[in-house]
Write a protein that holds these residues in place. Sequence first.
Motif, PDB file in Angstrom:
ATOM      1  N   PRO A   1       0.846  -1.217   0.000  1.00 41.41           N
ATOM      2  CA  PRO A   1       0.000   0.000   0.000  1.00 41.41           C
ATOM      3  C   PRO A   1       0.873   1.256   0.000  1.00 41.41           C
ATOM      4  O   PRO A   1       1.833   1.355   0.766  1.00 41.41           O
ATOM      5  N   VAL A   2       0.540   2.213  -0.837  1.00 40.88           N
ATOM      6  CA  VAL A   2       1.327   3.448  -0.961  1.00 40.88           C
ATOM      7  C   VAL A   2       0.392   4.634  -1.123  1.00 40.88           C
ATOM      8  O   VAL A   2      -0.773   4.492  -1.476  1.00 40.88           O
ATOM      9  N   GLU A   3       0.964   5.802  -0.862  1.00 39.86           N
ATOM     10  CA  GLU A   3       0.308   7.061  -1.200  1.00 39.86           C
ATOM     11  C   GLU A   3       1.078   7.704  -2.338  1.00 39.86           C
ATOM     12  O   GLU A   3       2.310   7.585  -2.415  1.00 39.86           O
ATOM     13  N   ILE A   4       0.382   8.365  -3.219  1.00 43.21           N
ATOM     14  CA  ILE A   4       1.015   8.925  -4.411  1.00 43.21           C
ATOM     15  C   ILE A   4       0.716  10.413  -4.538  1.00 43.21           C
ATOM     16  O   ILE A   4      -0.162  10.953  -3.867  1.00 43.21           O
ATOM     17  N   ASP A   5       1.475  11.040  -5.407  1.00 45.55           N
ATOM     18  CA  ASP A   5       1.236  12.448  -5.747  1.00 45.55           C
ATOM     19  C   ASP A   5       1.680  12.666  -7.180  1.00 45.55           C
ATOM     20  O   ASP A   5       2.365  11.814  -7.778  1.00 45.55           O
TER      21      ASP A   5
END
Length: 350
Positions: free
Chosen positions: A41-45
């Motif tokens: 699981p990751v957060e992106i931008d």
Amino acid sequence: MNNAWRPLIILSVIASIAAMAGCSGKSHSETNKEEAKLVVPVEIDSVTIGDIAAFFTGTATIEAEQETEVVAKVGGVVEKIMAEEGQFVRAGQVLAKLDDEMISVQLDQAAANLKKLESNYERNKDLHRKQLVSTEVFQQSQYEYEQQKAVFDMAKLNLDYSEIKTPISGVVSERKVKVGNMILPNQTTFRVSGLDPLIAVLFVPERHLDKLRAGQLSRLAVDAINSDEIEGRIKRISPVVDPSTGTVKVTIETMDPLGRLRPGMFARIKIIYDVHANTLKIPKDAIISEDRESAVYIVRDSVAYKHNISIGYINTTHVEVLEGLTLDDVIVTTGKGSLKDSTRVDIVRK
């Protein structure tokens, strides 16, 4: 008997090796399957475009550009206090009044003597013009008159000095006397601090000197007021480098129309010396630094690929990207520590 057992021992060893090899192959296959199924699981931008500034940072204490100790020019007993700490006063305003009874008597006495000697001088001047008195007598009367006039002027000045006045406009930051105190000439009675403008003094390493010039924009963050940064500008740069520290004194001037800043406050200061406009930039959290190289993870079709980039200016939140990314790229900001090249990812937040 030993010879009879030897073939059996060899066969047993070969069977054990084969079994171990079989077990090893199974473990490796299972590991590959587990890695294939691993999803991080990751957060992106996104890569954005905008301005990014380069700046020098430092800390300093806010000071008043104009500050003075108000001293008594004559001695006497404090009769009245006319200004208090925190009060704004204008240049020439009376802050305290001394008992002037004795000075007034001295002034009246000096005025009476002056009137007498002035009359004597005028009479002798008229007689001297008519050559009825000698030049010596005339000059003596003139001298006595001028001497007494100086005594009168001094008494008048002392009466004026019995009112303690501030030479600058500002806020009374300290009152050092009370009613009834006996004070001496040149004794400090008040401290007045000008609040507009305020300054902050930085000592900048000489290697940054070529980047700085008077008028450059700066920003001040002050914890005590807990608000947005306050704008300032470089007012002056010392022409001398301190040989003991290798630094240059740089004075920042700031104006605070809301009156939030106070002398003595601690400030973190950024001096902006260059701005790159319309450049690619990404969040600072996306950067991976290894062996003086910078990299990011680019997400494509739910797979994260490690990609080296070239970076430029860095501020508190973003990094300028010179090479290696395009405006359409999506990069990992949180969770990159658990990634390897070509790892499948689950985007939990953009």
